[in-house]
Write a protein that holds these residues in place. Structure first.
Motif: not given
Length: 238
Positions: A37, A39, A51-52, A54-58, A119, A123
């Motif tokens: 993935t 950004e 939004r991307y 701040t994800t756990d995946v990132f 992140p 946020r």
């Protein structure tokens, strides 16, 4: 007695090195997974970007895939150098390993700067704090981090080429593995700049090369005929 101890230490080092080679395919697999993935464009879709990041995946892809992965790759490169340390290509292997370590340090700084800052910026933006896009551009994408990323990329390419050449010159059966090692990591650096969608594919190719290298390199350096390429081998009588 000292000679026997030295031989035992050398055997232990070679066993460690042979095992550490398997960290190279782990490095490749983490590269592939961490680049599945990407950004969104921060210039045209900062909301999606926020939004991307701040994800756990990132966060996980940067901490584990990029930072830990780079460290594992460096240990694997050291394993290659240890196995080739008694051959005539020791200098190239050691140089390649040293460059890999330097690249890993700069990669850790590059991705650490991202994962520890983005992140929070994301946020804050999602919470309605103004000016986050400018702050992001000035910090995460400021000149110091961009220059660090460029230096890390150049060192990664240089390390891959130098280490790959050392492997390729060690034995004929390793020639294409050395070329593949250098070529796939160099190609990964290129597509990272211009064709990021191809990153997982190239990383998967590197992983395949690394698996074959982990299997073949210890066997080749242990072959009786490999003695003729060792730096400490006695000269043959004329």
């Amino acid at each position: 007695m000292a000679h026997a101890g030295s031989g035992s230490a050398g055997a232990t080092a070679e066993r460690f090195a042979a095992g550490s080679l398997w960290l190279l395919p782990v490095f490749g697999l983490l590269l592939a997974l961490s680049t599945l993935t990407h950004e969104p464009d921060r210039a045209t879709d900062f909301e999606g970007y926020a939004r991307y990041v701040t994800t756990d995946v990132f966060v996980v892809s940067h901490l584990v895939g990029s930072i830990v992965g780079a460290g594992l790759g460096a240990v694997g490169a050291v394993g290659v150098a240890v196995l080739l340390a008694r051959t005539r290509h020791a200098a190239g292997a050691l140089t390649g390993a040293a460059l890999t370590i330097l690249a890993a340090v700069l990669l850790a700084a590059t991705f650490g700067g991202a994962v520890f800052a983005q992140p929070g910026i994301g946020r804050a933006h999602l919470a309605g704090v103004a000016g986050m896009a400018d702050l992001n551009a000035d910090t995460v994408y400021g000149a110091p981090r961009v220059l660090t990323a460029m230096a890390a990329t150049l060192l990664l390419v240089a390390s891959a080429v130098v280490l790959g050449v050392a492997v390729a010159r060690t034995a004929r059966p390793l020639r294409w593995l050395g070329v593949g090692y250098a070529g796939t990591l160099t190609l990964f650096a290129v597509v990272s700049i211009a064709f990021s969608a191809l990153q997982p594919v190239v990383a998967a190719l590197f992983t395949v090369v690394a698996v074959l290298l982990a299997v073949r390199l210890p066997r080749e350096v242990r072959r009786p005929e490999a003695a003729s390429t060792r730096a400490d081998a006695p000269a043959r009588p004329a």
